[in-house]
Design an enzyme around this catalytic site. Sequence first.
Site, short mmCIF file in Angstrom:
data_model
loop_
_atom_site.label_atom_id
_atom_site.label_comp_id
_atom_site.label_asym_id
_atom_site.label_seq_id
_atom_site.Cartn_x
_atom_site.Cartn_y
_atom_site.Cartn_z
N ASN A 57 0.86 -1.18 0.00
CA ASN A 57 0.00 0.00 0.00
C ASN A 57 0.89 1.23 0.00
O ASN A 57 1.47 1.59 1.02
CB ASN A 57 -0.90 -0.03 1.25
CG ASN A 57 -1.77 1.19 1.36
OD1 ASN A 57 -1.81 2.02 0.45
ND2 ASN A 57 -2.48 1.31 2.48
N LYS B 174 0.07 4.22 -0.37
CA LYS B 174 -0.62 5.40 0.18
C LYS B 174 -0.41 6.62 -0.74
O LYS B 174 -0.36 6.45 -1.97
CB LYS B 174 -0.16 5.66 1.61
CG LYS B 174 -0.31 4.40 2.48
CD LYS B 174 -0.21 4.63 3.95
CE LYS B 174 -0.37 3.30 4.68
NZ LYS B 174 -0.41 3.44 6.12
N HIS C 57 -9.89 1.44 4.35
CA HIS C 57 -8.65 1.63 5.10
C HIS C 57 -8.90 2.55 6.28
O HIS C 57 -9.65 3.52 6.18
CB HIS C 57 -7.55 2.19 4.19
CG HIS C 57 -6.20 2.12 4.83
ND1 HIS C 57 -5.79 3.04 5.78
CD2 HIS C 57 -5.20 1.23 4.72
CE1 HIS C 57 -4.58 2.70 6.20
NE2 HIS C 57 -4.19 1.60 5.57
N GLU D 200 -7.25 4.86 7.54
CA GLU D 200 -6.96 6.28 7.32
C GLU D 200 -8.18 6.97 6.71
O GLU D 200 -8.50 8.11 7.05
CB GLU D 200 -5.70 6.44 6.46
CG GLU D 200 -4.45 6.13 7.28
CD GLU D 200 -3.27 5.56 6.51
OE1 GLU D 200 -3.26 5.60 5.26
OE2 GLU D 200 -2.34 5.06 7.18
N GLU E 11 -6.25 -4.74 10.08
CA GLU E 11 -5.24 -3.70 10.28
C GLU E 11 -5.60 -2.88 11.52
O GLU E 11 -6.31 -1.88 11.40
CB GLU E 11 -5.19 -2.77 9.07
CG GLU E 11 -4.73 -3.43 7.81
CD GLU E 11 -4.01 -2.44 6.91
OE1 GLU E 11 -2.85 -2.70 6.56
OE2 GLU E 11 -4.60 -1.40 6.57
N GLY F 296 2.07 3.31 12.09
CA GLY F 296 2.82 4.54 12.25
C GLY F 296 2.95 5.04 13.68
O GLY F 296 3.18 6.22 13.92
N SER G 246 2.62 -2.10 10.72
CA SER G 246 4.01 -2.23 11.13
C SER G 246 4.58 -3.63 10.87
O SER G 246 5.34 -4.15 11.68
CB SER G 246 4.20 -1.85 12.60
OG SER G 246 3.94 -0.48 12.77
P1 PGA Z 1 2.19 0.24 7.86
O1 PGA Z 1 0.78 0.46 7.11
O2 PGA Z 1 2.80 -1.00 7.31
O3 PGA Z 1 2.94 1.48 7.54
O4 PGA Z 1 1.86 0.14 9.32
C1 PGA Z 1 -0.05 -0.58 6.80
C2 PGA Z 1 -1.27 -0.02 6.11
O5 PGA Z 1 -1.71 1.08 6.49
O6 PGA Z 1 -1.81 -0.63 5.17
#
Ligand code: PGA
Length: 261
Positions: free
Chosen positions: A10, A12, A96, A98, A166, A172, A212
């Site tokens: 991803n 982003k 997601h 976010e 997730e 983050g 992570s």
């Molecule tokens: P990350 O993000 O690996 O940076 O924690 C995972 C994601 O948001 O899909």
Amino acid sequence: MGRKFFVGGNWKCNGTIEEVKKIVETLNAGQVPSPDVVEVVVSPPFVFLPIVKSLLRPEFHVAAQNCWVKKGGAFTGEVSAEMLVNLDIPWVILGHSERRALLGESNEFVGDKVAYALSKGLKVIACIGETLEQREAGSTMDVVATQTKAIAERISDWSNVVLAYEPVWPIGTGKVATPAQAQEVHVELRKWLHANVSPEVAASIRIIYGGSVSGANCNELAANPDVDGFLVGGASLKVMMSTIPLGVWLVGFLTIYLSKD
Ligand code: PGA
């Protein structure tokens, strides 16, 4: 059970055209297990989807990071499922955290999006996960079950869905979910699906973990019987390059590259 390992990258909201091309070159040159063993899907921002798709080796696939909840029209700034289908983009990430948090996407809205995208022939990486407050309050399973229920109420065929667990708190924040924590939720999710959807869906759906994922934890995570892959986002994945678990390093490389200042 024959659930093929799934590794999603991803990207982003990152990258320039030059960076994206370099990353694709690296992906194309990489040695990874055959597509019978692992499915690799990368998700660049919308504007880079056509170029990534055209340059990427054919056994790797692309995913959009979102799409609109229904047919296109007067929805400024949105991209419809029909457009993705028109461009032969096979996958889309929906729900997601976010987007849920920053753009106020509700469980119902995400459920509607999943149903619409599937109805147009897209494959969906549907994201669910609890916040730290919810975990500390002991409501992790309630939260992910409610999120999953909003999807289950709107679809009947799960064969084109990958469920991405997730948790919000390892994304983050420096707090990392342990393999045991991931496995525990994945098992509970499968039980929920068994009871509320069907034993067949519970057994066959791929439940991947994101948050992570790193070289330090990816082998252990992948060893869990109910962790069927990863959705890998941001940075700090350098060590993955030496661990090589089923091609994860490859996606890890992308995120290292993109996270460089
Ligand atoms: P990350 O993000 O690996 O940076 O924690 C995972 C994601 O948001 O899909």
